[in-house]
Design a protein around this motif. Structure first.
Motif, PDB file in Angstrom:
ATOM      1  N   ASP A 100     -11.402  15.128  11.241  1.00 10.19           N
ATOM      2  CA  ASP A 100     -10.935  14.787   9.904  1.00 10.19           C
ATOM      3  C   ASP A 100     -10.351  16.039   9.264  1.00 10.19           C
ATOM      4  N   GLU A 101      -9.899  15.886   8.063  1.00 12.59           N
ATOM      5  CA  GLU A 101      -9.208  16.988   7.392  1.00 12.59           C
ATOM      6  C   GLU A 101     -10.115  18.199   7.192  1.00 12.59           C
ATOM      7  N   GLN A 102     -11.403  17.956   7.021  1.00 12.91           N
ATOM      8  CA  GLN A 102     -12.329  19.065   6.795  1.00 12.91           C
ATOM      9  C   GLN A 102     -12.782  19.719   8.105  1.00 12.91           C
ATOM     10  N   SER A 103     -13.019  18.913   9.139  1.00 13.92           N
ATOM     11  CA  SER A 103     -13.574  19.457  10.380  1.00 13.92           C
ATOM     12  C   SER A 103     -12.557  20.197  11.226  1.00 13.92           C
ATOM     13  N   ASP A 104     -11.306  19.716  11.228  1.00 14.22           N
ATOM     14  CA  ASP A 104     -10.289  20.343  12.073  1.00 14.22           C
ATOM     15  C   ASP A 104      -8.901  20.048  11.506  1.00 14.22           C
ATOM     16  N   LYS A 105      -8.552  20.738  10.444  1.00 13.08           N
ATOM     17  CA  LYS A 105      -7.284  20.506   9.735  1.00 13.08           C
ATOM     18  C   LYS A 105      -6.062  20.626  10.652  1.00 13.08           C
ATOM     19  N   PRO A 106      -5.984  21.634  11.537  1.00 14.90           N
ATOM     20  CA  PRO A 106      -4.796  21.714  12.404  1.00 14.90           C
ATOM     21  C   PRO A 106      -4.624  20.475  13.297  1.00 14.90           C
ATOM     22  N   ILE A 125      -2.104  15.131  14.565  1.00 17.17           N
ATOM     23  CA  ILE A 125      -2.300  13.698  14.793  1.00 17.17           C
ATOM     24  C   ILE A 125      -1.559  12.885  13.739  1.00 17.17           C
ATOM     25  N   LEU A 126      -1.687  13.287  12.512  1.00 21.24           N
ATOM     26  CA  LEU A 126      -1.012  12.587  11.425  1.00 21.24           C
ATOM     27  C   LEU A 126       0.496  12.585  11.634  1.00 21.24           C
ATOM     28  N   ASP A 127       1.055  13.737  11.951  1.00 18.75           N
ATOM     29  CA  ASP A 127       2.507  13.831  12.111  1.00 18.75           C
ATOM     30  C   ASP A 127       3.008  13.110  13.359  1.00 18.75           C
ATOM     31  N   LYS A 128       2.348  13.327  14.480  1.00 17.96           N
ATOM     32  CA  LYS A 128       2.825  12.776  15.761  1.00 17.96           C
ATOM     33  C   LYS A 128       2.525  11.293  15.929  1.00 17.96           C
ATOM     34  N   ASN A 129       1.538  10.794  15.212  1.00 21.73           N
ATOM     35  CA  ASN A 129       1.157   9.389  15.371  1.00 21.73           C
ATOM     36  C   ASN A 129       1.570   8.555  14.158  1.00 21.73           C
ATOM     37  N   LEU A 130       0.803   8.650  13.089  1.00 19.07           N
ATOM     38  CA  LEU A 130       1.069   7.771  11.942  1.00 19.07           C
ATOM     39  C   LEU A 130       2.430   8.027  11.324  1.00 19.07           C
ATOM     40  N   ALA A 182       0.842  -1.206   0.000  1.00 23.26           N
ATOM     41  CA  ALA A 182       0.000   0.000   0.000  1.00 23.26           C
ATOM     42  C   ALA A 182       0.870   1.246   0.000  1.00 23.26           C
ATOM     43  N   ASP A 183       0.387   2.272  -0.668  1.00 25.18           N
ATOM     44  CA  ASP A 183       1.144   3.525  -0.677  1.00 25.18           C
ATOM     45  C   ASP A 183       0.787   4.360   0.547  1.00 25.18           C
ATOM     46  N   TYR A 184       1.558   5.406   0.755  1.00 29.21           N
ATOM     47  CA  TYR A 184       1.384   6.270   1.912  1.00 29.21           C
ATOM     48  C   TYR A 184      -0.043   6.810   2.007  1.00 29.21           C
ATOM     49  N   ALA A 185      -0.589   7.302   0.920  1.00 29.76           N
ATOM     50  CA  ALA A 185      -1.921   7.911   0.947  1.00 29.76           C
ATOM     51  C   ALA A 185      -2.976   6.908   1.402  1.00 29.76           C
ATOM     52  N   SER A 186      -2.901   5.678   0.945  1.00 28.38           N
ATOM     53  CA  SER A 186      -3.860   4.650   1.356  1.00 28.38           C
ATOM     54  C   SER A 186      -3.729   4.337   2.842  1.00 28.38           C
ATOM     55  N   ILE A 187      -2.503   4.200   3.304  1.00 22.62           N
ATOM     56  CA  ILE A 187      -2.262   3.920   4.718  1.00 22.62           C
ATOM     57  C   ILE A 187      -2.754   5.096   5.564  1.00 22.62           C
ATOM     58  N   ARG A 188      -2.450   6.299   5.151  1.00 25.12           N
ATOM     59  CA  ARG A 188      -2.889   7.502   5.868  1.00 25.12           C
ATOM     60  C   ARG A 188      -4.406   7.544   5.980  1.00 25.12           C
ATOM     61  N   ASP A 189      -5.074   7.343   4.864  1.00 22.42           N
ATOM     62  CA  ASP A 189      -6.534   7.423   4.865  1.00 22.42           C
ATOM     63  C   ASP A 189      -7.148   6.356   5.771  1.00 22.42           C
ATOM     64  N   ASP A 190      -6.625   5.143   5.737  1.00 25.68           N
ATOM     65  CA  ASP A 190      -7.130   4.077   6.604  1.00 25.68           C
ATOM     66  C   ASP A 190      -6.902   4.422   8.071  1.00 25.68           C
ATOM     67  N   TYR A 191      -5.711   4.881   8.392  1.00 25.90           N
ATOM     68  CA  TYR A 191      -5.376   5.188   9.779  1.00 25.90           C
ATOM     69  C   TYR A 191      -6.251   6.308  10.333  1.00 25.90           C
ATOM     70  N   MET A 192      -6.436   7.345   9.564  1.00 25.73           N
ATOM     71  CA  MET A 192      -7.144   8.522  10.064  1.00 25.73           C
ATOM     72  C   MET A 192      -8.650   8.307  10.224  1.00 25.73           C
ATOM     73  N   VAL A 193      -9.182   7.206   9.685  1.00 26.33           N
ATOM     74  CA  VAL A 193     -10.596   6.883   9.898  1.00 26.33           C
ATOM     75  C   VAL A 193     -10.881   6.727  11.392  1.00 26.33           C
ATOM     76  N   THR A 194      -9.913   6.191  12.141  1.00 28.90           N
ATOM     77  CA  THR A 194     -10.087   6.030  13.586  1.00 28.90           C
ATOM     78  C   THR A 194     -10.401   7.363  14.250  1.00 28.90           C
ATOM     79  N   TYR A 195      -9.697   8.395  13.865  1.00 30.29           N
ATOM     80  CA  TYR A 195      -9.909   9.706  14.476  1.00 30.29           C
ATOM     81  C   TYR A 195     -11.237  10.317  14.037  1.00 30.29           C
ATOM     82  N   ALA A 196     -11.632  10.033  12.836  1.00 28.63           N
ATOM     83  CA  ALA A 196     -12.946  10.498  12.382  1.00 28.63           C
ATOM     84  C   ALA A 196     -14.043   9.767  13.153  1.00 28.63           C
TER      85      ALA A 196
END
Length: 133
Positions: A70-76, A81-86, A50-64
């Motif tokens: 998510d990226e639309q509700s609270d981009k900062p 979360i993306l940087d410090k975790n995944l 899997a590429d980075y984008a696919s892994i990122r999208d799967d991982y971030m579903v947990t936070y949604a």
């Protein structure tokens, strides 16, 4: 849960070998799916190509799902979360700050991570076949 420790790497590799010795289906879980499970799933996805984008999208579903972030509700918050975790998890398997994790072939680094944990090439292939067939 310290995915950066040698003990975690060795234990995870042993667990993958054990999983591949048993008939599926397999269940990987923890409380919220973002720490232990997040790491295990990220590693399995990377191993499977899997590429980075696919892994990122799967991982971030947990936070949604759990926190409605998510990226639309609270981009900062999403970016932190993306940087410090995944991204930190991915960087730990890549183990080379000069590598661009968003464009790298993460399967190469996932294999090395597991080999450093004690898995042979044959064991990695057997494990990979368990969830890609």
């Amino acid at each position: 849960m310290n995915y950066m420790s040698d003990d975690f790497r060795v234990t995870l590799a042993q667990g993958f070998v054990r999983m591949s010795e048993m008939e599926g289906p397999y269940l990987v879980h923890c409380t919220e799916g973002k720490d232990r499970t997040g790491f295990v799933c990220m590693l399995m996805e990377a191993l499977a190509g899997a590429d980075y984008a696919s892994i990122r999208d799967d991982y971030m579903v947990t936070y949604a799902n759990y926190y409605e972030i998510d990226e639309q509700s609270d981009k900062p918050k999403y970016d932190v979360i993306l940087d410090k975790n995944l991204n930190a998890m991915i960087r730990s398997i890549v183990n080379d700050d000069s590598v661009d994790i968003e464009t790298a072939d993460l399967s190469v680094y996932a294999r090395k991570y597991l080999k450093d944990g004690g898995m042979s090439d044959e064991e990695i292939e057997t494990f990979l076949n368990c969830f890609t067939e």
